[in-house]
Design a protein around this motif. Structure first.
Motif, PDB file in Angstrom:
ATOM      1  N   PHE A 133       2.968  30.437  30.202  1.00  0.00           N
ATOM      2  CA  PHE A 133       3.309  30.204  31.599  1.00  0.00           C
ATOM      3  C   PHE A 133       4.762  29.755  31.723  1.00  0.00           C
ATOM      4  CE2 PHE A 133       2.616  27.379  35.421  1.00  0.00           C
ATOM      5  CZ  PHE A 133       2.373  28.412  36.299  1.00  0.00           C
ATOM      6  N   GLY A 134       5.195  29.000  30.717  1.00  0.00           N
ATOM      7  CA  GLY A 134       6.611  28.619  30.666  1.00  0.00           C
ATOM      8  C   GLY A 134       7.049  27.625  31.703  1.00  0.00           C
ATOM      9  N   SER A 135       6.265  26.598  31.954  1.00  0.00           N
ATOM     10  CA  SER A 135       6.668  25.679  33.017  1.00  0.00           C
ATOM     11  C   SER A 135       7.162  24.326  32.523  1.00  0.00           C
ATOM     12  CB  SER A 135       5.514  25.467  34.005  1.00  0.00           C
ATOM     13  OG  SER A 135       4.506  24.682  33.411  1.00  0.00           O
ATOM     14  N   CYS A 136       6.714  23.874  31.356  1.00  0.00           N
ATOM     15  CA  CYS A 136       7.036  22.487  31.001  1.00  0.00           C
ATOM     16  C   CYS A 136       8.410  22.329  30.355  1.00  0.00           C
ATOM     17  CB  CYS A 136       5.958  21.899  30.098  1.00  0.00           C
ATOM     18  SG  CYS A 136       6.006  22.537  28.407  1.00  0.00           S
ATOM     19  N   ARG A 137       8.920  23.396  29.794  1.00  0.00           N
ATOM     20  CA  ARG A 137      10.240  23.403  29.164  1.00  0.00           C
ATOM     21  C   ARG A 137      10.319  22.518  27.914  1.00  0.00           C
ATOM     22  NH1 ARG A 137      12.504  27.499  30.531  1.00  0.00           N
ATOM     23  NH2 ARG A 137      14.631  26.769  30.345  1.00  0.00           N
ATOM     24  N   LEU A 138       9.208  22.236  27.328  1.00  0.00           N
ATOM     25  CA  LEU A 138       9.214  21.399  26.132  1.00  0.00           C
ATOM     26  C   LEU A 138       9.388  22.238  24.864  1.00  0.00           C
ATOM     27  CD1 LEU A 138       8.908  18.370  25.955  1.00  0.00           C
ATOM     28  CD2 LEU A 138       6.494  18.678  25.437  1.00  0.00           C
ATOM     29  N   CYS A 139       9.019  23.502  24.970  1.00  0.00           N
ATOM     30  CA  CYS A 139       8.971  24.346  23.771  1.00  0.00           C
ATOM     31  C   CYS A 139      10.265  25.128  23.577  1.00  0.00           C
ATOM     32  CB  CYS A 139       7.799  25.305  23.888  1.00  0.00           C
ATOM     33  SG  CYS A 139       8.065  26.552  25.151  1.00  0.00           S
ATOM     34  N   LEU A 140      11.335  24.662  24.241  1.00  0.00           N
ATOM     35  CA  LEU A 140      12.605  25.377  24.127  1.00  0.00           C
ATOM     36  C   LEU A 140      13.058  25.479  22.678  1.00  0.00           C
ATOM     37  CD1 LEU A 140      14.646  23.784  27.044  1.00  0.00           C
ATOM     38  CD2 LEU A 140      12.842  25.511  27.095  1.00  0.00           C
ATOM     39  N   PRO A 180       7.083  21.479  19.918  1.00  0.00           N
ATOM     40  CA  PRO A 180       6.409  20.731  20.984  1.00  0.00           C
ATOM     41  C   PRO A 180       6.049  21.652  22.158  1.00  0.00           C
ATOM     42  CG  PRO A 180       8.351  19.542  20.228  1.00  0.00           C
ATOM     43  CD  PRO A 180       8.388  20.900  19.571  1.00  0.00           C
ATOM     44  N   LYS A 181       4.925  21.385  22.778  1.00  0.00           N
ATOM     45  CA  LYS A 181       4.491  22.213  23.911  1.00  0.00           C
ATOM     46  C   LYS A 181       3.557  21.387  24.777  1.00  0.00           C
ATOM     47  CE  LYS A 181       0.523  24.246  21.404  1.00  0.00           C
ATOM     48  NZ  LYS A 181      -0.193  23.038  21.280  1.00  0.00           N
ATOM     49  N   LEU A 182       3.480  21.722  26.034  1.00  0.00           N
ATOM     50  CA  LEU A 182       2.506  21.050  26.904  1.00  0.00           C
ATOM     51  C   LEU A 182       1.753  22.024  27.796  1.00  0.00           C
ATOM     52  CD1 LEU A 182       3.944  17.669  28.258  1.00  0.00           C
ATOM     53  CD2 LEU A 182       1.764  18.048  27.103  1.00  0.00           C
ATOM     54  N   CYS A 183       2.479  22.974  28.389  1.00  0.00           N
ATOM     55  CA  CYS A 183       1.790  23.844  29.339  1.00  0.00           C
ATOM     56  C   CYS A 183       1.150  25.035  28.635  1.00  0.00           C
ATOM     57  CB  CYS A 183       2.736  24.311  30.442  1.00  0.00           C
ATOM     58  SG  CYS A 183       4.019  25.422  29.879  1.00  0.00           S
ATOM     59  N   ALA A 184       1.401  25.188  27.329  1.00  0.00           N
ATOM     60  CA  ALA A 184       0.859  26.339  26.612  1.00  0.00           C
ATOM     61  C   ALA A 184      -0.391  25.952  25.841  1.00  0.00           C
ATOM     62  CB  ALA A 184       1.905  26.888  25.650  1.00  0.00           C
ATOM     63  N   THR A 185      -1.371  26.819  25.826  1.00  0.00           N
ATOM     64  CA  THR A 185      -2.517  26.694  24.936  1.00  0.00           C
ATOM     65  C   THR A 185      -2.982  28.094  24.585  1.00  0.00           C
ATOM     66  OG1 THR A 185      -4.839  26.061  24.731  1.00  0.00           O
ATOM     67  CG2 THR A 185      -3.992  26.278  26.956  1.00  0.00           C
ATOM     68  N   PRO A 205      15.747  29.456  25.354  1.00  0.00           N
ATOM     69  CA  PRO A 205      14.535  30.097  25.892  1.00  0.00           C
ATOM     70  C   PRO A 205      13.252  29.332  25.522  1.00  0.00           C
ATOM     71  CG  PRO A 205      15.414  31.365  24.049  1.00  0.00           C
ATOM     72  CD  PRO A 205      16.381  30.257  24.307  1.00  0.00           C
ATOM     73  N   ALA A 206      12.264  29.440  26.395  1.00  0.00           N
ATOM     74  CA  ALA A 206      10.951  28.837  26.107  1.00  0.00           C
ATOM     75  C   ALA A 206      10.264  29.688  25.044  1.00  0.00           C
ATOM     76  CB  ALA A 206      10.107  28.794  27.373  1.00  0.00           C
ATOM     77  N   SER A 207       9.870  29.061  23.961  1.00  0.00           N
ATOM     78  CA  SER A 207       9.297  29.846  22.857  1.00  0.00           C
ATOM     79  C   SER A 207       7.913  30.396  23.198  1.00  0.00           C
ATOM     80  CB  SER A 207       9.232  28.998  21.583  1.00  0.00           C
ATOM     81  OG  SER A 207       8.405  27.877  21.794  1.00  0.00           O
ATOM     82  N   CYS A 208       7.234  29.796  24.180  1.00  0.00           N
ATOM     83  CA  CYS A 208       5.885  30.288  24.499  1.00  0.00           C
ATOM     84  C   CYS A 208       5.926  31.609  25.248  1.00  0.00           C
ATOM     85  CB  CYS A 208       5.098  29.245  25.294  1.00  0.00           C
ATOM     86  SG  CYS A 208       5.812  28.858  26.897  1.00  0.00           S
ATOM     87  N   THR A 209       7.014  31.841  26.007  1.00  0.00           N
ATOM     88  CA  THR A 209       7.083  33.088  26.779  1.00  0.00           C
ATOM     89  C   THR A 209       8.004  34.114  26.121  1.00  0.00           C
ATOM     90  OG1 THR A 209       8.766  32.021  28.122  1.00  0.00           O
ATOM     91  CG2 THR A 209       6.551  32.108  29.046  1.00  0.00           C
TER      92      THR A 209
HETATM   93  S1  FES Z   1       4.856  25.136  26.302  1.00  0.00           S
HETATM   94 FE1  FES Z   1       5.453  24.690  28.303  1.00  0.00          FE
HETATM   95  S2  FES Z   1       7.132  26.051  28.581  1.00  0.00           S
HETATM   96 FE2  FES Z   1       6.391  26.596  26.671  1.00  0.00          FE
END
Ligand code: FES
Ligand code: SF4
Ligand code: SF4
Ligand code: SF4
Lengths: 990, 84
Positions: A60-67, A49-54, A77-81
């Motif tokens: 950017f690592g702000s939504c914390r959904l992709c932990l 799951p992710k929201l702030c990443a595209t 850790p946030a998987s996007c960053t």
């Molecule tokens: S998708 Fe938002 S922190 Fe990774």
């Protein structure tokens, strides 16, 4: 909202060649180093799951959904960053992660309206998807977050209930708001509808900042910010303005990036979501952006830039994304029409009658005045296949070489200059090459307006630290934009490019900065020696040239040093180079600079013409110049001509035909009597309008094939309604030699009641009626013929284009998948040839009567003669051409901003409104040419490039005065135009 | 619209040849410069335009042509004569 068919991998693709192996949820995965864990998972079908990443933006690592959980790492850790590492063991799903994610989603949803069923993003909303993905079942904080209250206007008693959205001018207050939950909410913000193409509904915003980052990273305009902190944070355009009043240039990147319906296309809101999508290519500028046309049946819902498009990587500008309404505009002429005289009303006829009439006129005129008395003009707005057919029609069916294209008036000097020096009439790089450049020299180009998507990429590189030299008479935007500042702005006088370029070369020779090894190995020694001696002459030094160019010698020296020694140096140039009496000389001077410093033949360097229109490169490639067959081969080359004679089954002329300006001259001499013009508006776009219209008037048969009754069509005897790029198949070739598919998304709208035709079919009908058989069933067959007959296109086919997405020519056995960088091991002509570049001042001189220099250019929102963009909401940004002048020149003449001013040159007069601007240098005035009534070309003169006759649009001596009424020409124009419109509305329908 | 502006066909051609010749003026080898102009006229000018400038050259003794331009057009005129 992202494209309905693209899969978003979450973070950008890594370009690393090194592979890294790791384990995700027990699966072995191998990805390039630098890939995020989020993307690595996505590539093997594991959706975190992710929201702030595209994928279009840096993580950017702000939504914390992709932990995720990673063995040996603390916490989640946030998987996007988090980049992958060798041997890493990742878990993407377990009870703890599910719990955290649900908690995050709960917070989001508690602050989000739940009108999903009526929301335009329904079904493609990422917030909705994520609620599903994390299994959200309850929201403990309730649904009464700040965005839920006061979300609608109080229904008036007569409205029968139901909410009404605010308009931009209404202020919410307890008296006009309904209560939907809590008490009065001072944070409630109204929907911003000010932009004509998209809306901003703050109540749906989850403050993921994807829009802000899209504006920063992708577009480089930095119009958006997040204001406030925590729960009070919100997105704002510029200083809390409406989008329309802000810095926003309406590129739409933020709209595409938004995961919710906060930023939504108005067309999407009005029409609902698309059910299929077709990949095609923008029909505006030479960047050639790839788009997915999202469709409902034959209606376009929206255009979404294709993230796999190699020219644009998912970005676009306001024209390509939004300005497509012209295709269905009521002004389009959809029925063939004929008339005997231009003072007659039009008569609507069948396709058969129109074609038969045109062909019989052409034959009659040839019988009476000779074979060479007719010709054809094709356009850079046509596809390659269409252009190829027009030149084939002229050469094979008309039996002469009187064919030309509008590149005559823009980039013909590029064709000449690069052929002479490097051996191929084309730019040397792909756009992505700019990301390897250390020094960027922009000369005579205004990329942020003319080539916006490439400008965004260039700005990205500049923000990374590349150096910038701008040579331009005006302070164009790229000189100073957010986080970008030109190291040198060489503010030269219009018409002195050659002096400047030669003095740059002088410094390179004089200060020992020549890349001797490169020159020795790659270039002709005699030509180099001659050139070296020439540029070294003291008269070519920056000190000697300072008086001519107006640029301080020290700046020229410093800029030359930077270009020669600053690492990879790339030159980008445009019409400010070519549209001069010495356009070809400057192009050769630019190629000289690149050769002398070894800045050619690899990534990050090169000579890059920025082409104005979408298919300038392609129309030139396709043999639409009177002296050249497809692939830039001269008509006097017996072997080449024989190959065409054999394929086409007719003898062909071995002498060059007439160029566009020569056609005008020949017409006035009574030797050129009929013309077939496809997609070009010479009466507006060519210089010295009165000369053009006089020659059109002297012809006996003018056939115009276009979407609209354009300026040229007002002088026509036969009107053949054209088809827009949405209505046909074919290919365009952009400024980087990239051939991309244009795909039909709707049927041709120009049916005479029986059927409609794509433009290539119309040319084919005409050829057949002239007695020359053409029987193509599909444009792919035309491309097959081009490939057979043109060595640089041997490997091109529609099948391969479908497979690869796009191909940069040369594409043949030596380069089966195309050629991103040219001249790598040797120049196309073998050895590079230095050419002499004597500065010859233009004949267009200022004097007491005409003391100012007028130069011309273009603006982001409008395109060329404006026939398309004027018929869209883009006119909201630019509704008239204005004359820009320096405050000093304005003051000397008692002119203030907004005054009507008369502009008089040796060729004519016109009147525009004034914009007083510090961007100009004293003595130089500027205008655009997007509106016919402006008559910008009434004042431009017949002067032209010595080698190609490309008009000198960029230098006209003028005087400016305050006036109170339109010029005589404008008054005559208005009368004539109104009469022509009447003749159109009086059209006798069959 | 001015429909009947006066039109001087040869003036345009004279200007065009002069412009071409101006480019070649810095070529130190005069023969090469003249070759360059002749070559340019042959490769890029429609034959009627070449015939007109040759006729003009004969009638008006090359009036208005620069020295280099004149040499080049003279060469074209010679070539035309020997071809005839
Ligand atoms: S998708 Fe938002 S922190 Fe990774
Ligand atoms: S407007 Fe859209 S992209 Fe921007 S912060 Fe809000 S939800 Fe995110
Ligand atoms: S439309 Fe483009 S320029 Fe405007 S705010 Fe969005 S990203 Fe920025
Ligand atoms: S006009 Fe140019 S930059 Fe804009 S979308 Fe079209 S091709 Fe891209």
């Amino acid at each position: 909202m992202l494209s309905i068919i693209e899969l978003d991998f979450g973070t950008p693709k890594s370009k690393s060649a090194q592979q890294v192996a790791l384990t995700i949820d027990g699966r072995e995965v191998s990805v390039p180093a630098g890939t995020s864990v989020l993307r690595a998972a996505s590539e093997v079908g594991i959706q975190i799951p992710k929201l702030c990443a595209t994928e279009l933006l840096d993580a950017f690592g702000s939504c914390r959904l992709c932990l995720v959980q990673i063995e040996g790492m603390k916490g989640y850790p946030a998987s996007c960053t988090t980049p992958v590492a060798a041997g890493m063991k990742v878990t993407t799903q377990n009870a703890k992660l599910a719990d955290i994610r649900r908690g995050v989603m709960e917070l989001y949803i508690s602050d989000h309206p739940l009108d999903c069923l009526t929301c335009p993003a329904n079904g493609h909303c990422e917030l909705q998807d994520m609620a599903g993905a994390v299994g959200l079942r309850e929201v403990r904080y309730g649904y009464d977050g700040r965005n839920h209250v006061y979300s609608t206007l109080k229904p008036s008693p007569s409205s029968g209930g139901g909410g009404v959205n605010f308009t931009a001018t209404q202020t919410p207050s307890p008296s006009n708001l309904t209560l939907e939950g809590g008490g009065f909410n001072p944070l409630f913000a109204v929907k911003d509808e000010s932009n004509p193409y998209f809306t901003f509904d703050p109540s749906k915003c989850i403050v993921c900042s994807r829009c802000v980052r899209a504006c920063d990273e992708q577009q480089g305009t930095l119009a958006l910010t997040i204001q406030g902190r925590g729960f009070d944070s919100k997105v704002a355009a510029s200083q809390n303005e409406g989008f329309m009043d802000s810095e926003c240039v309406s590129c739409g990147a933020c709209v595409q990036a938004c995961p919710t319906a906060t930023l939504s296309e108005k067309s999407l809101i009005a029409q609902g979501q698309a059910e299929h999508s077709v990949t095609t290519t923008c029909a505006y500028c030479g960047v050639g952006c790839s788009f997915r046309a999202e469709m409902r049946g034959e209606d376009i819902v929206r255009m979404v830039p294709n993230k796999d498009g190699s020219a644009n990587h998912g970005h676009s500008c306001v024209k390509g994304r939004f300005a497509i309404g012209y295709a269905t505009h009521q002004d389009r002429i959809l029925k063939p029409m004929i008339r005997a005289k231009i003072s007659d009303p039009w008569r609507e006829v069948t396709w058969q009658e129109a074609i038969a009439h045109a062909a019989s006129e052409f034959k009659r005129i040839q019988a009476k005045y000779g074979r060479d008395s007719i010709g054809g003009i094709t356009s850079s707005r046509c596809t390659n296949e269409e252009t190829y057919l027009v030149q084939k029609l002229v050469r094979a069916a008309f039996g002469n070489n009187n064919v030309d294209t509008c590149a005559r008036v823009c980039h013909s000097p590029t064709g000449y200059g690069l052929k002479q020096t490097l051996g191929e009439s084309a730019g040397t790089q792909d756009f992505d090459s700019v990301m390897q450049a250390d020094v960027i020299l922009v000369i005579g180009a205004n990329p942020t307006d003319g080539h916006p998507v490439f400008a965004s990429q260039m700005k990205r590189r500049l923000r990374q630290g590349a150096k910038l030299i701008v040579a331009d008479p005006r302070r164009i935007d790229i000189v100073r934009t957010p986080h970008v500042r030109a190291d040198y702005h060489l503010k030269l006088r219009p018409g002195t490019n050659v002096a400047l370029v030669t003095s740059l070369a002088h410094v390179i020779v004089d200060e020992g900065l020549v890349s001797e090894a490169f020159v020795r190995e790659r270039c002709e020694p005699e030509a180099y020696a001659k050139w070296r001696a020439f540029v070294a002459e003291p008269r070519n030094s920056p000190e000697a040239m300072e008086e001519v160019t107006g640029v301080a010698a020290a700046d020229v020296r410093a800029a030359a040093r930077l270009y020669a020694t600053g690492g990879n140096a790339a030159i980008y140039y445009g019409l400010g180079v070519t549209e001069h009496s010495q356009g070809s000389t400057t192009v050769m001077g630019i190629a000289n600079l690149a050769m002398a410093t070894g800045n050619i033949g690899r990534e990050g360097v090169g000579v890059n013409p920025l082409r104005g229109q979408n298919n300038v490169q392609g129309s030139c490639d396709m043999g639409s110049f009177p002296h050249e067959f497809p692939g830039y081969r001269h008509v006097d080359d017996d072997a080449v001509r024989a190959s065409f004679e054999q394929a086409w089954g007719v003898p062909l002329q071995n002498e060059p035909g007439l160029r566009i300006p020569n056609m005008f001259e020949a017409a006035l001499d009574g030797e050129f009597k009929a013309i077939y013009i496809e997609g070009e508006d010479i009466a507006q776009s060519d210089p010295n309008t009165q000369h053009v219209t006089a020659s059109l008037t002297s012809m006996e048969c003018v056939v115009v094939q276009d979407l609209f009754l354009n300026e040229t069509a007002k002088f026509a005897h036969v009107f053949l309604p054209g088809s827009s790029f949405l209505e046909k198949d074919g290919t365009f070739t952009n400024a980087e030699r990239r051939i991309s598919r244009v795909r039909r998304v709707m049927q041709p709208r120009n049916s005479d009641g029986t059927r409609g035709y794509a433009d290539w079919e119309i040319t084919q009908l005409l050829a057949n009626a002239m007695g020359y058989p053409m029987n193509y069933a599909h444009p792919s067959e035309i491309m097959d013929e081009i490939a057979r007959l043109t060595p640089t296109f041997h490997g091109v086919s529609f099948d391969k284009l479908d497979r690869l997405g796009s191909i940069q020519w040369p594409c043949n056995d030596a380069a089966p998948e195309g050629t991103p960088t040219m001249h790598v091991h040797e120049f196309v002509r073998g050895k590079g040839r230095f050419m002499l570049t004597e500065y010859v001042p233009t004949a267009e001189k200022v004097n007491a009567k005409y003391p100012l220099i007028l130069t011309t250019g273009r603006i982001l929102s409008q395109y060329n003669v404006g026939a398309q963009t004027r018929r869209t909401e883009n006119s909201r940004w630019h509704s008239e051409d204005r004359l820009e002048l320096h405050p000093q020149d304005a003051e000397d003449r008692g002119i203030v901003d907004g005054d009507w001013v008369g502009i008089e040159s040796r060729a004519g007069q016109t009147v525009l409104r004034a914009t007083v601007s510090e961007r100009m240098q004293p003595g130089v005035v500027y205008t655009t040419f997007h509106f016919p009534f402006s008559g910008a070309n009434v004042i431009t003169t017949d002067n032209s490039d010595w080698a190609t006759n490309c008009p000198e649009y960029k230098v006209t001596a003028v005087q400016i005065t305050r006036v109170s009424q339109p010029s005589d020409w404008q008054q005559r124009y208005r009368k004539f135009s109104e009469r022509q419109q009447e003749l159109l509305s009086e059209a006798v329908t069959k | 619209m001015s429909l009947h502006e006066s039109h001087d066909a040869s003036a345009a051609l004279v200007k065009m040849v002069n412009d071409i010749a101006d480019y070649f003026q810095s070529e130190p080898d005069r023969e090469l410069a003249v070759d360059g102009i002749v070559n340019h006229l042959t490769r890029f000018w429609e034959p009627r335009m070449r015939r007109k400038i040759v006729a003009y050259f004969a009638e008006r003794k090359g009036e208005g042509l620069s020295e280099l331009a004149r040499a080049a057009v003279a060469r074209l005129a010679d070539a035309a004569r020997s071809a005839a």
